[in-house]
Design a protein around this motif. Structure first.
Motif, mmCIF file in Angstrom:
data_model
loop_
_atom_site.group_PDB
_atom_site.id
_atom_site.type_symbol
_atom_site.label_atom_id
_atom_site.label_comp_id
_atom_site.label_asym_id
_atom_site.label_seq_id
_atom_site.Cartn_x
_atom_site.Cartn_y
_atom_site.Cartn_z
ATOM 1 N N ARG A 99 0.835 -1.199 0.000
ATOM 2 C CA ARG A 99 0.000 0.000 0.000
ATOM 3 C C ARG A 99 0.873 1.254 0.000
ATOM 4 N NH1 ARG A 99 -5.281 -1.030 2.403
ATOM 5 N NH2 ARG A 99 -5.159 0.922 3.576
ATOM 6 N N GLY A 100 0.366 2.300 -0.633
ATOM 7 C CA GLY A 100 1.098 3.553 -0.664
ATOM 8 C C GLY A 100 2.273 3.508 -1.631
ATOM 9 N N PRO B 4 -5.346 -3.009 -1.685
ATOM 10 C CA PRO B 4 -5.595 -4.305 -1.046
ATOM 11 C C PRO B 4 -5.307 -4.280 0.447
ATOM 12 C CG PRO B 4 -3.568 -4.351 -2.337
ATOM 13 C CD PRO B 4 -4.250 -3.056 -2.665
ATOM 14 N N GLN B 5 -6.012 -5.124 1.173
ATOM 15 C CA GLN B 5 -5.764 -5.255 2.605
ATOM 16 C C GLN B 5 -4.464 -6.029 2.832
ATOM 17 O OE1 GLN B 5 -7.668 -3.818 5.129
ATOM 18 N NE2 GLN B 5 -8.459 -2.796 3.301
ATOM 19 N N THR B 6 -3.778 -5.663 3.890
ATOM 20 C CA THR B 6 -2.510 -6.323 4.222
ATOM 21 C C THR B 6 -2.518 -6.752 5.688
ATOM 22 O OG1 THR B 6 -1.385 -4.294 4.940
ATOM 23 C CG2 THR B 6 -1.319 -4.824 2.579
ATOM 24 N N TYR B 7 -1.448 -7.396 6.073
ATOM 25 C CA TYR B 7 -1.293 -7.873 7.450
ATOM 26 C C TYR B 7 -1.427 -6.744 8.468
ATOM 27 C CZ TYR B 7 1.136 -10.033 11.459
ATOM 28 O OH TYR B 7 1.467 -10.521 12.697
ATOM 29 N N ILE B 8 -0.963 -5.531 8.104
ATOM 30 C CA ILE B 8 -0.943 -4.425 9.067
ATOM 31 C C ILE B 8 -2.073 -3.417 8.868
ATOM 32 C CG2 ILE B 8 1.547 -4.635 9.362
ATOM 33 C CD1 ILE B 8 1.848 -2.060 7.693
ATOM 34 N N SER B 9 -2.945 -3.629 7.870
ATOM 35 C CA SER B 9 -3.946 -2.593 7.574
ATOM 36 C C SER B 9 -5.272 -2.796 8.295
ATOM 37 C CB SER B 9 -4.191 -2.529 6.056
ATOM 38 O OG SER B 9 -4.830 -3.705 5.595
ATOM 39 N N SER B 10 -5.405 -3.864 9.053
ATOM 40 C CA SER B 10 -6.671 -4.104 9.757
ATOM 41 C C SER B 10 -6.672 -3.447 11.135
ATOM 42 C CB SER B 10 -6.909 -5.603 9.922
ATOM 43 O OG SER B 10 -6.008 -6.138 10.875
ATOM 44 N N ASN B 11 -7.868 -3.201 11.634
ATOM 45 C CA ASN B 11 -7.980 -2.655 12.986
ATOM 46 C C ASN B 11 -7.429 -3.641 14.010
ATOM 47 O OD1 ASN B 11 -8.820 -0.654 14.877
ATOM 48 N ND2 ASN B 11 -10.569 -1.945 15.409
#
Length: 244
Positions: A46-47, A193-200
């Motif tokens: 991401r980013g 996309p969602q990643t390992y660190i992007s979830s609450n």
């Protein structure tokens, strides 16, 4: 610029996640603190390198550090070689820190362990006068930091010691959330996309780790460190906890 503490992170956001509460506590005590990122984090899902540069600058502003710079090593592919050792040696000699904080010695992300070894090796070598480095054509003097401590990251490592960050936990999390492309943000409007660190849930684990380490010394929140050098004190007062 002479710094008391220089914190290294292989990716922008490593320092915020691993040791920013400690940096905030040191700054409150009047110490001068800086951050050096080894890479731009350009391989992150991401980013982009540019957005992470902007986020790192914002996080540095939140923390109030004296300086932040990036050594531009290759994310994912940097090696513990002479070229990169000289980059880190130059940074250490430039800021002359008493204490260096570095990535975890072993972790989920392979860059973390390589960075830990690279920084620790450079901290030793930068005291050797026959290794010549310069900044803007001016030769640097050798410098030997007193300590290199490794902060705990994703995988749990039993700490050599922990630092009470209770007063600074909220600002620590504010600095983490400056990385809006990387971490959970309910107001974000992007389709990355969602990643390992992007979830609450990941942010909850950051809080849980700080709670767990704080519990070990009877405070609300703490950060943990590993030291390969035995730590000595000159008074038992060093062990007294002021618990409120």
């Amino acid at each position: 610029m002479k710094l008391h503490i220089l914190a290294f992170g292989v990716h922008p956001d490593d320092v915020e996640l691993g040791c920013s509460g400690t940096l905030l506590a040191a700054i409150e005590e009047g110490k001068k603190v800086g951050i050096v990122d080894l890479t731009r984090g350009e391989l992150g899902t991401r980013g982009t390198a540019e957005t992470r540069k902007q986020e790192a600058a914002r996080a540095a502003e939140i923390l109030g550090v004296q300086v932040r710079e990036n050594l531009g090593m290759a994310d994912g592919f940097f090696q513990n070689d002479e070229t990169n050792l000289r980059k880190v040696i130059t940074a250490i000699r430039k800021y002359k820190p008493d204490i260096i904080l570095a990535n975890a010695v072993e972790d989920r992300h392979p860059d973390h362990g390589r960075s830990a070894k690279l920084v620790a090796d450079a901290a030793f070598l930068c005291g050797l006068r026959k290794i010549e480095t310069s900044v803007d054509g001016v030769a640097q003097e050798p410098w030997k930091p007193s300590y290199v401590f490794h902060y705990i990251q994703d995988r749990f490592i039993a700490p050599s010691f922990v630092v009470d960050i209770t007063k600074h936990f909220d600002k620590k999390m504010e600095s983490v959330l400056a990385y809006t492309t990387q971490f959970y943000n309910p107001d974000a409007t992007n389709d990355e996309p969602q990643t390992y660190i992007s979830s609450n849930q990941f942010l909850e684990t950051v809080k849980a780790r700080a709670l767990m380490l704080g519990k070990r010394i009877g405070v609300s929140y703490a950060e943990g460190y590993l030291s390969e050098k035995t730590i000595g004190v000159n008074s038992f007062d060093a062990f007294i906890q002021q618990i409120t």
